[in-house]
Design a protein around this motif. Structure first.
Motif, PDB file in Angstrom:
ATOM      1  N   MET A   1      28.846  82.366  27.594  1.00 37.60           N
ATOM      2  CA  MET A   1      29.049  81.750  26.294  1.00 37.60           C
ATOM      3  C   MET A   1      27.818  81.993  25.419  1.00 37.60           C
ATOM      4  O   MET A   1      26.681  81.811  25.869  1.00 37.60           O
ATOM      5  N   PRO A   2      27.999  82.400  24.157  1.00 34.25           N
ATOM      6  CA  PRO A   2      26.840  82.661  23.303  1.00 34.25           C
ATOM      7  C   PRO A   2      26.131  81.375  22.897  1.00 34.25           C
ATOM      8  O   PRO A   2      26.716  80.299  22.936  1.00 34.25           O
ATOM      9  N   LYS A   3      24.878  81.551  22.500  1.00 33.76           N
ATOM     10  CA  LYS A   3      24.122  80.406  22.031  1.00 33.76           C
ATOM     11  C   LYS A   3      24.689  79.932  20.694  1.00 33.76           C
ATOM     12  O   LYS A   3      25.195  80.733  19.917  1.00 33.76           O
ATOM     13  N   LEU A   4      24.583  78.633  20.428  1.00 28.21           N
ATOM     14  CA  LEU A   4      25.043  78.077  19.157  1.00 28.21           C
ATOM     15  C   LEU A   4      23.921  78.154  18.136  1.00 28.21           C
ATOM     16  O   LEU A   4      22.763  77.926  18.463  1.00 28.21           O
ATOM     17  N   LYS A   5      24.285  78.476  16.908  1.00 27.22           N
ATOM     18  CA  LYS A   5      23.291  78.496  15.839  1.00 27.22           C
ATOM     19  C   LYS A   5      23.216  77.125  15.187  1.00 27.22           C
ATOM     20  O   LYS A   5      24.227  76.476  14.968  1.00 27.22           O
ATOM     21  N   GLY A   9      20.856  73.598   6.931  1.00 23.21           N
ATOM     22  CA  GLY A   9      20.955  72.538   5.938  1.00 23.21           C
ATOM     23  C   GLY A   9      21.054  71.181   6.599  1.00 23.21           C
ATOM     24  O   GLY A   9      20.451  70.207   6.152  1.00 23.21           O
ATOM     25  N   ALA A  10      21.803  71.107   7.689  1.00 23.01           N
ATOM     26  CA  ALA A  10      21.955  69.848   8.419  1.00 23.01           C
ATOM     27  C   ALA A  10      20.661  69.498   9.150  1.00 23.01           C
ATOM     28  O   ALA A  10      20.287  68.326   9.240  1.00 23.01           O
ATOM     29  N   ALA A  11      19.970  70.508   9.666  1.00 24.33           N
ATOM     30  CA  ALA A  11      18.738  70.260  10.418  1.00 24.33           C
ATOM     31  C   ALA A  11      17.660  69.629   9.538  1.00 24.33           C
ATOM     32  O   ALA A  11      16.819  68.873  10.019  1.00 24.33           O
ATOM     33  N   LYS A  57      30.717  65.670  13.976  1.00 20.46           N
ATOM     34  CA  LYS A  57      30.515  66.846  13.120  1.00 20.46           C
ATOM     35  C   LYS A  57      29.039  67.231  13.061  1.00 20.46           C
ATOM     36  O   LYS A  57      28.693  68.409  13.172  1.00 20.46           O
ATOM     37  N   ILE A  58      28.177  66.227  12.905  1.00 21.63           N
ATOM     38  CA  ILE A  58      26.752  66.506  12.746  1.00 21.63           C
ATOM     39  C   ILE A  58      26.127  66.973  14.044  1.00 21.63           C
ATOM     40  O   ILE A  58      25.301  67.879  14.066  1.00 21.63           O
ATOM     41  N   LYS A  59      26.539  66.385  15.161  1.00 24.38           N
ATOM     42  CA  LYS A  59      26.006  66.824  16.451  1.00 24.38           C
ATOM     43  C   LYS A  59      26.360  68.274  16.738  1.00 24.38           C
ATOM     44  O   LYS A  59      25.618  68.985  17.407  1.00 24.38           O
ATOM     45  N   ARG A  60      27.495  68.707  16.253  1.00 24.19           N
ATOM     46  CA  ARG A  60      27.895  70.102  16.423  1.00 24.19           C
ATOM     47  C   ARG A  60      27.036  71.020  15.583  1.00 24.19           C
ATOM     48  O   ARG A  60      26.760  72.157  15.953  1.00 24.19           O
ATOM     49  N   MET A  61      26.597  70.529  14.425  1.00 26.66           N
ATOM     50  CA  MET A  61      25.748  71.345  13.542  1.00 26.66           C
ATOM     51  C   MET A  61      24.315  71.418  14.029  1.00 26.66           C
ATOM     52  O   MET A  61      23.614  72.391  13.751  1.00 26.66           O
ATOM     53  N   ILE A  62      23.846  70.362  14.731  1.00 26.83           N
ATOM     54  CA  ILE A  62      22.465  70.386  15.263  1.00 26.83           C
ATOM     55  C   ILE A  62      22.538  70.228  16.793  1.00 26.83           C
ATOM     56  O   ILE A  62      22.288  69.162  17.322  1.00 26.83           O
ATOM     57  N   PRO A  63      22.887  71.303  17.499  1.00 30.71           N
ATOM     58  CA  PRO A  63      23.092  71.195  18.947  1.00 30.71           C
ATOM     59  C   PRO A  63      21.814  71.023  19.752  1.00 30.71           C
ATOM     60  O   PRO A  63      21.861  70.561  20.888  1.00 30.71           O
ATOM     61  N   TYR A  64      20.650  71.398  19.194  1.00 33.87           N
ATOM     62  CA  TYR A  64      19.418  71.355  19.986  1.00 33.87           C
ATOM     63  C   TYR A  64      18.423  70.356  19.439  1.00 33.87           C
ATOM     64  O   TYR A  64      18.499  69.967  18.304  1.00 33.87           O
TER      65      TYR A  64
END
Length: 64
Positions: A1-5, A9-11, A57-64
């Motif tokens: 599975m590829p890394k998530l970007k 903007g959310a970060a 939604k936000i947790k998906r945008m900032i996975p790390y």
């Protein structure tokens, strides 16, 4: 599975806490501050947790 970007903007707007919750800042603290009460400005300066409806939604945008 590829890394998530990370959504950059959310970060810049949201931070994760140690327990995995998401913090956000308040709006309305940039200009025209003379017409706002001291109490209101003080409250706007503090950070709060993101509402439950938006957390996924936000947790998906900032996975790390």
């Amino acid at each position: 599975m590829p890394k998530l970007k990370t959504h950059k903007g959310a970060a810049k707007r949201f931070k994760k806490t140690g327990t995995g919750k998401v913090k956000r800042g308040h709006s309305h603290l940039r200009h025209m501050l003379t017409s706002k009460a001291k109490k209101r400005k003080r409250k706007l300066g503090t950070s709060v947790l993101v509402s439950d409806a938006d957390v996924r939604k936000i947790k998906r945008m900032i996975p790390y």
